[in-house]
Scaffold this active site. Structure first.
Site, PDB file in Angstrom:
ATOM      1  N   HIS A   1      64.773  21.487  20.637  1.00 13.31           N
ATOM      2  CA  HIS A   1      63.441  21.919  20.968  1.00 13.31           C
ATOM      3  C   HIS A   1      62.981  20.771  21.641  1.00 13.31           C
ATOM      4  O   HIS A   1      63.188  19.382  21.090  1.00 13.31           O
ATOM      5  CB  HIS A   1      62.574  22.275  19.783  1.00 13.31           C
ATOM      6  CG  HIS A   1      63.136  23.729  19.202  1.00 13.31           C
ATOM      7  ND1 HIS A   1      62.385  24.803  19.289  1.00 13.31           N
ATOM      8  CD2 HIS A   1      64.103  24.099  18.558  1.00 13.31           C
ATOM      9  CE1 HIS A   1      62.879  25.790  18.697  1.00 13.31           C
ATOM     10  NE2 HIS A   1      64.345  25.295  18.302  1.00 13.31           N
TER      11      HIS A   1
ATOM     12  N   HIS B   1      60.936  26.008  27.283  1.00  9.97           N
ATOM     13  CA  HIS B   1      61.274  24.502  27.142  1.00  9.97           C
ATOM     14  C   HIS B   1      61.666  23.957  28.546  1.00  9.97           C
ATOM     15  O   HIS B   1      62.904  23.396  29.139  1.00  9.97           O
ATOM     16  CB  HIS B   1      62.649  24.303  26.166  1.00  9.97           C
ATOM     17  CG  HIS B   1      62.430  24.602  24.821  1.00  9.97           C
ATOM     18  ND1 HIS B   1      63.428  24.796  23.851  1.00  9.97           N
ATOM     19  CD2 HIS B   1      61.252  24.542  24.086  1.00  9.97           C
ATOM     20  CE1 HIS B   1      63.027  24.787  22.640  1.00  9.97           C
ATOM     21  NE2 HIS B   1      61.586  24.788  23.018  1.00  9.97           N
TER      22      HIS B   1
END
EC number: 1.1.99.29
Length: 601
Positions: free
Chosen positions: A580, A536
């Site tokens: 996320h 990420h």
């Protein structure tokens, strides 16, 4: 190389070939740069989660002509990208990824980590592990405070979330009343669903949540704006049990638009300043090539160049173009044109740790993956009915958990607010073999833990002036002591979760390096040996207030000190959300598309 290690690859590859014709759709895209026009209204660099949104929205009225450039190939026919359960195996396909690695991480016992990014239409939305979260209301309200721009508050962004995704029924069309809440979802092109294949642990996770109470409370829908609690996972899997990516959601329906050209297998090498008497340089000429020794091509954007190359490639392109820290660029022999010291700095990512447990059952996917015939049967079941083990991702349940207030005595809470978690728990009904090879015997469950508000900061810097040489990537994992402490608490919380009565006789023991650790010091040490990335990366070209001297882009996502240049991808996040990241990227891109239209329509 880090990827999910499926057994018997020969048999799986054979099965892929049998199914390939059913899945192959040819896209109308160019691979020959000679066919590209010398000028467009907009040139978008990167056909990932953000770039494809921009391409769709800027061509829908027919007023603008757009070029979309992608370094990798088409996503079409790439079966591991399509089949949800096989998603991790796509990282073994070298032409579909940027096969990055980090520099040695001192706080992780000097380990070097794989740092994979998607290099194909859809970018990382075509290779990720499919878990979808939009982030909490608090995350976006913090963005609004940091940028001093109310446009980034949740109240003002909600319409863009609803515009980007929609909840679809799972493949088996079961009743999802107690698994999600449709009122929190929109009607956009990205399809999101709850699992269709029930595993042994799904009901146990929810039962344990309800038994243990407030610390692990049940949260009906993780997209409600309050992410805290244990929820049924939502994934970017459509009603046909195939991946829903920015390529399938935003590009497939617009290939025939005459005002859109798509060029693949071509890498943007730098942006060139246009000849102008203006004191503010304009970067509207794009230079690109197909390899380090090949012909160099150019095209020009009459209105804007939009960088959507991601948190690694976007700062690399900026620096190669003379935009970045003046001293660092000069040292590399690059003439500095715009002095923006924060380019490539403040890299943030969520550190991930895998916790393994032995279980007293044979009903985990370990059993299927050890049997080549069972594996092929599962793949064929997915192909014929859209159901079965391969219809879902690895994750059916997730939890976003807050630490008790007593933990923060004398410390500053780094979360965005009470609707955001401090760490995540990701439940997997089998041995998720990312770093550690799967044992040949036994059955397991894996609980991944991730620190959601990392204070550690890293960087992306140039290794070379050659654009085909990978940049230096340093996530700086665990350089902030609080991140280590939070991960220790996350591990202890997982162990506490398994004290619920539903797990009695089912979870038999901990397993592996982390399983052997008992004290806080031992857990911290084991974490340093085991932490990986959840992939990420964010904040390497961060957004800041309009007139702030720090940051790289304005709240409208225009690169400071330039004209004709905008960035739309995770690099602009002022701080990483406790979520996320693909969901927030879609929101940012939908918002950015309207910024562009407001200026040019």
């Amino acid at each position: 190389m880090m990827f999910f290690k499926f057994p018997q690859p020969g048999l799986l590859q054979y099965s892929f070939l049998l199914l390939l014709n059913a899945c192959l759709i040819q896209a109308l895209v160019y691979t020959n740069p000679n066919l590209i026009k010398p000028e467009y209204d907009f040139v978008i660099v990167g056909a990932g989660a953000a770039g494809n949104v921009m391409a769709n929205r800027l061509t829908e009225s027919g007023k603008f002509n757009v070029l979309l450039i992608e370094a990798g190939p088409s996503n079409q026919g790439l079966l591991p990208s399509i089949v949800p359960f096989l998603a991790p195996s796509i990282q073994a396909i070298p032409y579909a990824i940027w096969n990055y690695t980090t520099i040695p991480q001192p706080a992780l016992d000097n380990r070097t980590l794989a740092y994979v990014r998607g290099k194909l239409l859809g970018g990382s939305s075509s290779i990720n592990f499919l878990t979808f979260t939009r982030g909490s209301d608090d995350d976006f309200d913090r963005w609004a405070r940091l940028t001093e721009e109310p446009e980034w508050s949740w109240k003002n962004l909600r319409q863009y979330y609803l515009k980007s995704e929609k909840l679809v029924p799972p493949a088996d069309a079961h009743d999802t009343t107690h698994q999600c809440n449709p009122s929190f979802h929109g009607n956009g092109p990205i399809e999101v669903s709850v699992p269709t294949f029930a595993t042994d642990i799904d009901g146990r996770v929810i039962s344990a949540s309800k038994e243990l109470g407030e610390e692990f409370k049940f949260n009906l829908d993780v997209q409600s704006g309050d992410m805290v609690g244990i929820s049924v996972a939502q994934s970017t899997i459509g009603s046909t049990s195939k991946r829903s990516s920015s390529a399938t959601g935003y590009l497939n329906s617009i290939f025939q638009r005459k005002n859109l050209d798509i060029l693949i297998q071509t890498q943007v090498t730098k942006l060139l300043p246009s000849n102008s008497n203006s004191k503010i340089p304009s970067f509207q000429t794009v230079q690109f090539a197909q390899n380090s020794t090949g012909k160099i091509y150019h095209t020009h954007a009459k209105k804007e160049v939009i960088l959507s190359a991601g948190a690694i490639n976007t700062p690399q392109i900026l620096m190669l173009s003379g935009i970045g820290d003046r001293a660092a660029l000069t040292k590399k022999g690059i003439k500095p044109l715009v002095d923006l010291p924060d380019v490539g700095q403040h890299l943030q990512d969520h550190p991930l740790l895998l916790n393994y447990f032995r279980v007293n059952t044979k009903n985990t996917f370990d059993t299927i993956l050890r049997d080549p015939h069972a594996t092929v049967n599962a793949l064929n079941q997915w192909n014929t009915t859209g159901e079965g083990q391969f219809a879902d991702s690895l994750t059916n349940s997730i939890g976003f958990i807050r630490l008790d207030n007593s933990f923060w005595n004398g410390k500053v809470d780094p979360s965005a607010g009470p609707k955001s978690g401090h760490f995540e728990m990701i439940f997997i009904d089998g041995f998720a073999a990312l770093e550690t090879p799967a044992p040949n015997t036994g059955n397991f469950i894996t609980v991944n833990t991730a620190v959601l508000n990392p204070l550690s900061r890293g960087s992306v810097t140039l290794a070379s002036v050659d654009p085909f040489v990978f940049p230096v990537i340093d996530p700086g994992f665990f350089t902030a002591p609080l991140d280590v402490s939070t991960m220790v608490e996350a591990v202890k919380a997982v162990r506490k979760f398994f004290t619920a009565s539903i797990w009695n006789g089912y979870v038999t023991s901990r397993f592996g390096t982390m399983g052997d650790a008992s004290t806080d010091a031992e857990i911290a040490s084991a974490a340093r040996q085991s932490v990986v990335t959840i992939w990420h990366p964010a904040s390497t070209a961060m957004m800041s207030p309009e007139h702030a001297k720090w940051g790289v882009v304005t709240p409208k996502l225009l690169v400071k000190g330039t004209s004709g240049l905008r960035i739309v991808d995770t690099s602009i996040f002022p701080i990483i959300p406790a979520a996320h990241t693909v969901g927030p990227v879609y929101i940012v891109a939908e918002r950015a598309a309207d910024f562009v239209k407001e200026k040019w329509c």
